[in-house]
Design an enzyme around this catalytic site. Sequence first.
Site, PDB file in Angstrom:
ATOM      1  N   ASP A  22      66.264  16.360 -14.921  1.00 27.26           N
ATOM      2  CA  ASP A  22      64.958  15.809 -14.614  1.00 27.26           C
ATOM      3  C   ASP A  22      65.006  15.229 -13.199  1.00 27.26           C
ATOM      4  O   ASP A  22      66.083  15.009 -12.646  1.00 27.26           O
ATOM      5  CB  ASP A  22      64.629  14.726 -15.650  1.00 27.26           C
ATOM      6  CG  ASP A  22      63.350  14.002 -15.352  1.00 27.26           C
ATOM      7  OD1 ASP A  22      62.325  14.669 -15.138  1.00 27.26           O
ATOM      8  OD2 ASP A  22      63.368  12.750 -15.316  1.00 27.26           O
ATOM      9  N   ASP A  24      62.205  12.600 -11.529  1.00 30.19           N
ATOM     10  CA  ASP A  24      61.758  11.207 -11.409  1.00 30.19           C
ATOM     11  C   ASP A  24      62.470  10.313 -12.425  1.00 30.19           C
ATOM     12  O   ASP A  24      62.443  10.579 -13.628  1.00 30.19           O
ATOM     13  CB  ASP A  24      60.248  11.123 -11.618  1.00 30.19           C
ATOM     14  CG  ASP A  24      59.490  11.808 -10.493  1.00 30.19           C
ATOM     15  OD1 ASP A  24      59.671  11.407  -9.325  1.00 30.19           O
ATOM     16  OD2 ASP A  24      58.731  12.747 -10.773  1.00 30.19           O
TER      17      ASP A  24
END
Length: 224
Positions: A22, A24
Amino acid sequence: MRSPPHESQEDHMLTGRALLLDMDGTLVDSRAVVERCWSRWAQEKGLDPAEVLAVAHGRQGHATMAALLPDRPMEVNLAENRLLLAQETADTDGIVPIAGALAFLTALDGAPHALVTSADVALSTARMGAAGLPLPAVRVTAEDVRASKPDPEGFLRGAELLGVDPADCIVFEDSEAGIAAARAAGMRVVGIGRGAGRFSPDVQVDDLTGVTVTVDGAGIHLTA
């Protein structure tokens, strides 16, 4: 890597064939931008910014809007999300790497890994660049999926692009939606950030400084 709460703090090792990352909250700290943009949107809609931010993390913008304003036509959500993405892409003030992210990505050079993010191509390029981080050669962005996290589509797509069985992939995630998506894809999860332990990852770390990466013919070994 540290254990989830209430387990021993002994070192852990996970071995996989590929890592799905991922962006953020996992590689990039973009909290300042996210809070600015989504708080402004919340205020325009007469919503509590704190409640909006609790839903927004880890999801595509239109999915957040649909959850918060379920009676609105989806085409309105999609149009507003395009505007919000443009605002977020242009606003890089305060974006910094998660501690240890650069060394972590450098250690993965040549090993199978992919970025799997709810951001689109423009936003992921802007934020990784602002944080001074190299973009993985393989990316799964908002343009590549029909369903937002917590749907597993993005992670399954990442595994497919890397040619690795989902069970042999290890996901790095920070959000509830992202960890749920990884679980639904049948993958193991390293939770990033102190709050990630609430969502039952296999192991949890505060940041990436404590993660050691070793790559050999048997796969990618993660220890801390």
